[in-house]
Motif scaffolding. Structure first.
Motif, PDB file in Angstrom:
ATOM      1  N   LYS A   1      -0.376   7.807 -18.064  1.00 55.25           N
ATOM      2  CA  LYS A   1      -0.437   8.916 -19.019  1.00 55.25           C
ATOM      3  C   LYS A   1       0.648   9.941 -18.731  1.00 55.25           C
ATOM      4  O   LYS A   1       1.328  10.437 -19.638  1.00 55.25           O
ATOM      5  CB  LYS A   1      -1.818   9.561 -18.955  1.00 55.25           C
TER       6      LYS A   1
ATOM      7  N   GLU B   1      -4.165   7.499 -15.139  1.00 54.52           N
ATOM      8  CA  GLU B   1      -3.623   8.849 -15.284  1.00 54.52           C
ATOM      9  C   GLU B   1      -2.127   8.864 -15.008  1.00 54.52           C
ATOM     10  O   GLU B   1      -1.377   9.598 -15.655  1.00 54.52           O
ATOM     11  CB  GLU B   1      -4.345   9.812 -14.354  1.00 54.52           C
TER      12      GLU B   1
ATOM     13  N   ALA C   1      -1.696  12.210  -9.807  1.00 54.39           N
ATOM     14  CA  ALA C   1      -2.532  11.317 -10.609  1.00 54.39           C
ATOM     15  C   ALA C   1      -3.639  10.710  -9.753  1.00 54.39           C
ATOM     16  O   ALA C   1      -3.400  10.253  -8.633  1.00 54.39           O
ATOM     17  CB  ALA C   1      -1.676  10.206 -11.218  1.00 54.39           C
TER      18      ALA C   1
END
Length: 207
Positions: free
Chosen positions: A97, A94, A89
């Motif tokens: 996510k 991110e 990430a």
């Protein structure tokens, strides 16, 4: 049984401290650390396990040219949900996510590794483990992000650390998920003239 090759050195084509720590568990300290600086970008429609195996092979070949006559070991670990590859990430957004995607479901961790022998022969293999996360709530995700452990980790988690609290089930090799499948790597080394047992026993007997 393969006859051990004497007076050989092992080059680890990886800067990963986790791989060095794993190798130390079986008594191996690489003589040289020489990471391969190559692009880690999957080809179009490349499956995750093919990607891991290809990168490991390319890393080993890239480094071997600088160390003729030595054993070269390279590896690459890929976290995937189906055909979707979850890399490292780039930021907290991110990472969140990724964790939401992994929450409550099974995913695969593929590690490809490649060994090049002193005679130039290359052996490449791939190991896959299935990891199932518990359902993660907002508190779980927030606290794990705050820990910073996700940084630099494929899939944004580390099973050997706080990430273990998120793993409900593991099928396959634990060390594979950390970054190097020790059983398969040791068997491949022993089968190609690198006497792992000799090194391991010498390591245990040293003061």
């Amino acid at each position: 049984m393969t006859t051990p090759i004497l007076n050989t050195e092992l080059v680890l084509a990886s800067a990963s401290p986790r791989r060095r720590e794993l190798l130390s568990q079986i008594g191996i300290t690489p003589d040289t650390i020489d990471p391969a600086d190559i692009p880690e970008i999957p080809n179009a429609d490349e499956r995750p396990h093919h990607f891991a195996l290809r990168l490991a092979s390319e890393k080993a070949a890239h480094v071997a040219s600088r160390h003729p006559g030595k054993f070269i070991l390279a590896a690459d670990t890929v976290v995937a949900v189906g055909r979707r590859i979850l890399g490292k990430a780039e930021d907290e957004r991110e990472a969140v996510k990724y964790l939401k995607l992994l929450s409550g479901r099974k995913h695969q961790v593929h590690t490809g590794f490649s060994l090049i022998r002193p005679d130039g022969k290359q052996i490449a293999k791939r190991v896959t483990s299935d990891v199932t996360f518990k359902p993660l709530d907002g508190h779980d995700i927030r606290q794990y992000i705050n820990s910073g452990e996700w940084e630099g980790k494929a899939g944004a988690y580390a099973i050997q650390g706080l990430g273990s609290m998120m793993v409900r089930k593991l099928q396959g090799s634990y060390s594979n998920v950390v970054g190097l499948p020790l059983f398969e790597v040791a068997a491949t080394l022993n089968g190609n003239g690198f006497d792992v047992w000799k090194l391991a026993l010498e390591d245990k007997q040293s003061p």
